[in-house]
Design a protein around this motif. Structure first.
Motif, PDB file in Angstrom:
ATOM      1  N   ASP A 174      -0.571  -7.802  -3.675  1.00 31.02           N
ATOM      2  CA  ASP A 174      -0.290  -8.180  -2.288  1.00 31.02           C
ATOM      3  C   ASP A 174      -0.983  -7.300  -1.260  1.00 31.02           C
ATOM      4  O   ASP A 174      -1.132  -7.698  -0.108  1.00 31.02           O
ATOM      5  CB  ASP A 174       1.224  -8.103  -2.015  1.00 31.02           C
ATOM      6  CG  ASP A 174       2.036  -9.128  -2.797  1.00 31.02           C
ATOM      7  OD1 ASP A 174       1.452  -9.828  -3.645  1.00 31.02           O
ATOM      8  OD2 ASP A 174       3.250  -9.221  -2.556  1.00 31.02           O
ATOM      9  N   VAL A 175      -1.403  -6.110  -1.650  1.00 29.28           N
ATOM     10  CA  VAL A 175      -1.929  -5.142  -0.691  1.00 29.28           C
ATOM     11  C   VAL A 175      -3.422  -5.306  -0.446  1.00 29.28           C
ATOM     12  O   VAL A 175      -3.953  -4.713   0.485  1.00 29.28           O
ATOM     13  CB  VAL A 175      -1.622  -3.700  -1.162  1.00 29.28           C
ATOM     14  CG1 VAL A 175      -2.514  -3.290  -2.339  1.00 29.28           C
ATOM     15  CG2 VAL A 175      -1.759  -2.699  -0.014  1.00 29.28           C
ATOM     16  N   VAL A 176      -4.132  -6.115  -1.237  1.00 33.46           N
ATOM     17  CA  VAL A 176      -5.585  -6.106  -1.139  1.00 33.46           C
ATOM     18  C   VAL A 176      -6.149  -7.298  -0.372  1.00 33.46           C
ATOM     19  O   VAL A 176      -5.627  -8.407  -0.422  1.00 33.46           O
ATOM     20  CB  VAL A 176      -6.275  -6.040  -2.521  1.00 33.46           C
ATOM     21  CG1 VAL A 176      -5.822  -4.823  -3.289  1.00 33.46           C
ATOM     22  CG2 VAL A 176      -6.061  -7.290  -3.328  1.00 33.46           C
ATOM     23  N   SER A 177      -7.254  -7.031   0.319  1.00 35.64           N
ATOM     24  CA  SER A 177      -8.069  -8.047   0.953  1.00 35.64           C
ATOM     25  C   SER A 177      -9.328  -8.181   0.101  1.00 35.64           C
ATOM     26  O   SER A 177     -10.055  -7.198  -0.073  1.00 35.64           O
ATOM     27  CB  SER A 177      -8.421  -7.638   2.388  1.00 35.64           C
ATOM     28  OG  SER A 177      -9.329  -8.550   2.960  1.00 35.64           O
TER      29      SER A 177
ATOM     30  N   THR B   2     -11.536   2.017   2.802  1.00 32.66           N
ATOM     31  CA  THR B   2     -11.687   0.961   3.785  1.00 32.66           C
ATOM     32  C   THR B   2     -10.457   0.059   3.780  1.00 32.66           C
ATOM     33  O   THR B   2     -10.035  -0.439   2.726  1.00 32.66           O
ATOM     34  CB  THR B   2     -12.941   0.118   3.501  1.00 32.66           C
ATOM     35  OG1 THR B   2     -14.073   0.980   3.449  1.00 32.66           O
ATOM     36  CG2 THR B   2     -13.156  -0.921   4.587  1.00 32.66           C
ATOM     37  N   VAL B   3      -9.866  -0.125   4.973  1.00 33.03           N
ATOM     38  CA  VAL B   3      -8.660  -0.941   5.127  1.00 33.03           C
ATOM     39  C   VAL B   3      -8.876  -1.930   6.266  1.00 33.03           C
ATOM     40  O   VAL B   3      -9.305  -1.547   7.357  1.00 33.03           O
ATOM     41  CB  VAL B   3      -7.419  -0.058   5.415  1.00 33.03           C
ATOM     42  CG1 VAL B   3      -6.223  -0.914   5.798  1.00 33.03           C
ATOM     43  CG2 VAL B   3      -7.092   0.809   4.210  1.00 33.03           C
ATOM     44  N   ASN B   4      -8.593  -3.204   6.002  1.00 30.64           N
ATOM     45  CA  ASN B   4      -8.674  -4.249   7.029  1.00 30.64           C
ATOM     46  C   ASN B   4      -7.810  -5.407   6.550  1.00 30.64           C
ATOM     47  O   ASN B   4      -8.197  -6.145   5.674  1.00 30.64           O
ATOM     48  CB  ASN B   4     -10.129  -4.691   7.233  1.00 30.64           C
ATOM     49  CG  ASN B   4     -10.254  -5.743   8.334  1.00 30.64           C
ATOM     50  OD1 ASN B   4      -9.326  -5.956   9.100  1.00 30.64           O
ATOM     51  ND2 ASN B   4     -11.399  -6.408   8.390  1.00 30.64           N
TER      52      ASN B   4
ATOM     53  N   PRO C 290       1.041  -5.219   4.540  1.00 32.00           N
ATOM     54  CA  PRO C 290       0.548  -4.554   3.333  1.00 32.00           C
ATOM     55  C   PRO C 290       0.784  -3.050   3.393  1.00 32.00           C
ATOM     56  O   PRO C 290       0.597  -2.425   4.436  1.00 32.00           O
ATOM     57  CB  PRO C 290      -0.945  -4.880   3.336  1.00 32.00           C
ATOM     58  CG  PRO C 290      -1.283  -5.137   4.765  1.00 32.00           C
ATOM     59  CD  PRO C 290      -0.050  -5.756   5.369  1.00 32.00           C
ATOM     60  N   ASN C 291       1.193  -2.488   2.279  1.00 29.96           N
ATOM     61  CA  ASN C 291       1.419  -1.042   2.201  1.00 29.96           C
ATOM     62  C   ASN C 291       0.092  -0.328   1.945  1.00 29.96           C
ATOM     63  O   ASN C 291      -0.175   0.165   0.849  1.00 29.96           O
ATOM     64  CB  ASN C 291       2.426  -0.719   1.089  1.00 29.96           C
ATOM     65  CG  ASN C 291       3.815  -1.250   1.397  1.00 29.96           C
ATOM     66  OD1 ASN C 291       4.255  -1.248   2.543  1.00 29.96           O
ATOM     67  ND2 ASN C 291       4.498  -1.733   0.376  1.00 29.96           N
ATOM     68  N   ALA C 292      -0.726  -0.288   2.990  1.00 33.29           N
ATOM     69  CA  ALA C 292      -2.082   0.255   2.863  1.00 33.29           C
ATOM     70  C   ALA C 292      -2.222   1.651   3.456  1.00 33.29           C
ATOM     71  O   ALA C 292      -3.332   2.190   3.519  1.00 33.29           O
ATOM     72  CB  ALA C 292      -3.070  -0.692   3.536  1.00 33.29           C
ATOM     73  N   GLU C 293      -1.116   2.256   3.880  1.00 37.65           N
ATOM     74  CA  GLU C 293      -1.199   3.554   4.556  1.00 37.65           C
ATOM     75  C   GLU C 293      -1.752   4.649   3.650  1.00 37.65           C
ATOM     76  O   GLU C 293      -2.543   5.495   4.095  1.00 37.65           O
ATOM     77  CB  GLU C 293       0.187   3.960   5.078  1.00 37.65           C
ATOM     78  CG  GLU C 293       0.691   3.126   6.241  1.00 37.65           C
ATOM     79  CD  GLU C 293       1.258   1.777   5.821  1.00 37.65           C
ATOM     80  OE1 GLU C 293       1.573   0.969   6.713  1.00 37.65           O
ATOM     81  OE2 GLU C 293       1.388   1.519   4.595  1.00 37.65           O
ATOM     82  N   LEU C 294      -1.355   4.650   2.382  1.00 40.50           N
ATOM     83  CA  LEU C 294      -1.837   5.668   1.445  1.00 40.50           C
ATOM     84  C   LEU C 294      -3.358   5.586   1.333  1.00 40.50           C
ATOM     85  O   LEU C 294      -4.051   6.610   1.343  1.00 40.50           O
ATOM     86  CB  LEU C 294      -1.184   5.467   0.081  1.00 40.50           C
ATOM     87  CG  LEU C 294      -1.506   6.490  -1.013  1.00 40.50           C
ATOM     88  CD1 LEU C 294      -0.931   7.854  -0.654  1.00 40.50           C
ATOM     89  CD2 LEU C 294      -0.950   6.016  -2.361  1.00 40.50           C
ATOM     90  N   ALA C 295      -3.868   4.372   1.245  1.00 38.96           N
ATOM     91  CA  ALA C 295      -5.316   4.173   1.151  1.00 38.96           C
ATOM     92  C   ALA C 295      -6.016   4.582   2.439  1.00 38.96           C
ATOM     93  O   ALA C 295      -7.083   5.217   2.414  1.00 38.96           O
ATOM     94  CB  ALA C 295      -5.626   2.718   0.829  1.00 38.96           C
TER      95      ALA C 295
END
Length: 412
Positions: A277-280, A254-256, A243-248
């Motif tokens: 696709d990026v979200v949990s 919160t990223v996991n 997932p492209n979560a780096e910006l967040a």
């Protein structure tokens, strides 16, 4: 409506859909869609299937023609977002431009997981995620003689089917013991294993990649961990995504396993939503938070966020469904089969027309339908309604899933 300026990061399926849905919902404020690819937003699923086979062109991939965005006052910016200034509510672009927002939607998607092996940078080695990847592959398909696919997941096997149909000898390396094992029951995996063998695709199970070898900057062979060497002038890898979560994460959201959101698809900052696709996210169809990579999930989450921003909040509870096309096989999946402990098979394995009903603790949780589209539609309705169906009922002689769905609907 208090949000007069909405900025969307990511111009894929989810990003496009939230912009379009906002206008459909009557939003009159400013919408800015930021994406790092040139051109208008386009569909990705056909890239590994119809597009590579030459059945559709670029124009057919577009969600909408360019003039749609002008007519609906959706500003498109090609560029990369590098930071979120949450205090000032501004999105910072790589160009240095800062976009003010009253609400920010992160639809940054995912990227291919790249095998960490020598030779991955050689010419003729591809992931398959975007139009540029598909165009590069398309240019090679006409002259390629031998292809090696890394990973027997959906994307890898979709490409393998395309390459085999074009007369290319195909070898697939798969660390597991059956195709698409992470997503499918053993019975459905077997159908696809036999079909690929019939098409001439060789799947090597229990095998991992050791190195990719080349000459003159171009791939020539693939070395397995066992020491075996397979000749190849084309290599495609499909070993999952990140997932492209780096910006967040940089913005201290919160990223996991992706950007964490609540049932309303809000991040830990109430001025920022995240979708696709990026979200949990929490789901009534799963005992734990999940991250899904599907068109259905991207579209439905985008519509849910647009509705919430227009004052119609509702917890996200859409039933997940998926599909893959490989050769003459069309597989459609309704629900999530994780942890299923019993299956009932309808139809004929030999004729490649089956539906596998997956049960967990006696409850129908998923149905995998191969070349049985009526079963798929019935399954989506049954599971969404949580209609009781026992394995014994489904296994009874003459049981018909579509007829059962109609009968339960009429008596509900």
């Amino acid at each position: 409506m208090s949000h007069n300026s909405i900025v969307i990061v990511g111009a894929g399926q989810a990003g496009y859909q939230v912009a379009a849905s906002l206008r459909q919902e009557g939003f009159e404020g400013a919408i800015t869609l930021v994406g790092d690819e040139p051109g208008v937003p386009y569909q990705r699923p056909p890239l590994s299937k119809a597009y590579l086979l030459g059945k559709v062109g670029v124009a057919a991939l577009r969600f909408r023609p360019p003039e749609y965005f002008d007519e609906h006052r959706i500003t498109r910016i090609q560029g990369s977002a590098t930071a979120i200034d949450r205090e000032r509510r501004e999105l910072v672009l790589a160009s240095g431009e800062r976009l003010a927002y009253e609400h920010l939607v992160l639809a940054t998607g995912a990227r291919n997981r790249v095998p960490a092996v020598a030779g991955i940078e050689l010419g003729g080695v591809f992931g398959l995620r975007n139009l540029a990847d598909a165009d590069g592959l398309s240019q090679r398909l006409g002259s390629a003689k031998r292809a090696v696919v890394i990973g027997a997941g959906f994307i890898g096997l979709e490409f393998a089917a395309v390459a085999a149909a074009r007369g290319i000898a195909v070898d697939v390396l798969e660390l597991g013991t059956r195709p698409m094992a992470r997503a499918l029951s053993a019975v459905t995996s077997q159908v696809f294993d036999h079909a690929h063998a019939r098409w001439g695709v060789r799947i090597h199970y229990g095998q991992s990649l050791a190195a990719i070898h080349g000459d003159g900057g171009q791939v020539r062979s693939v070395e397995l961990a066992s020491g075996e060497v397979l000749p190849a002038d084309l290599v495609v890898y499909g070993i999952g995504v990140l997932p492209n979560a780096e910006l967040a994460a940089q913005a201290q959201l919160t990223v996991n396993n992706g950007i964490v959101v609540d049932a309303h698809l809000l991040t830990s900052d109430p001025a920022i939503s995240a979708i696709g696709d990026v979200v949990s996210f929490p789901s009534p169809w799963s005992p734990q938070a999940i991250r899904l990579e599907s068109v259905q999930n991207a579209v439905d989450q985008a519509k849910a966020v647009a509705a919430r921003l227009m004052g119609k909040p509702a917890g996200y509870a859409a039933l997940p469904w998926f599909w893959t096309d490989q050769g003459e096989l069309k597989l459609q999946i309704a629900g999530l089969a994780d942890g299923h402990d019993e299956t009932v098979v309808l139809g004929s394995v030999e004729q490649h027309q089956i539906s596998v009903l997956c049960f967990r603790a006696g409850r129908l949780v998923a149905v995998e339908s191969c070349n049985r589209p009526a079963d798929h539609m019935a399954a989506r309705k049954l599971i969404a309604r949580n209609t009781p169906l026992s394995p014994a009922e489904a296994a009874a002689p003459g049981f018909d899933l579509k007829a059962f769905e109609v009968s339960t609907r009429e008596t509900a």
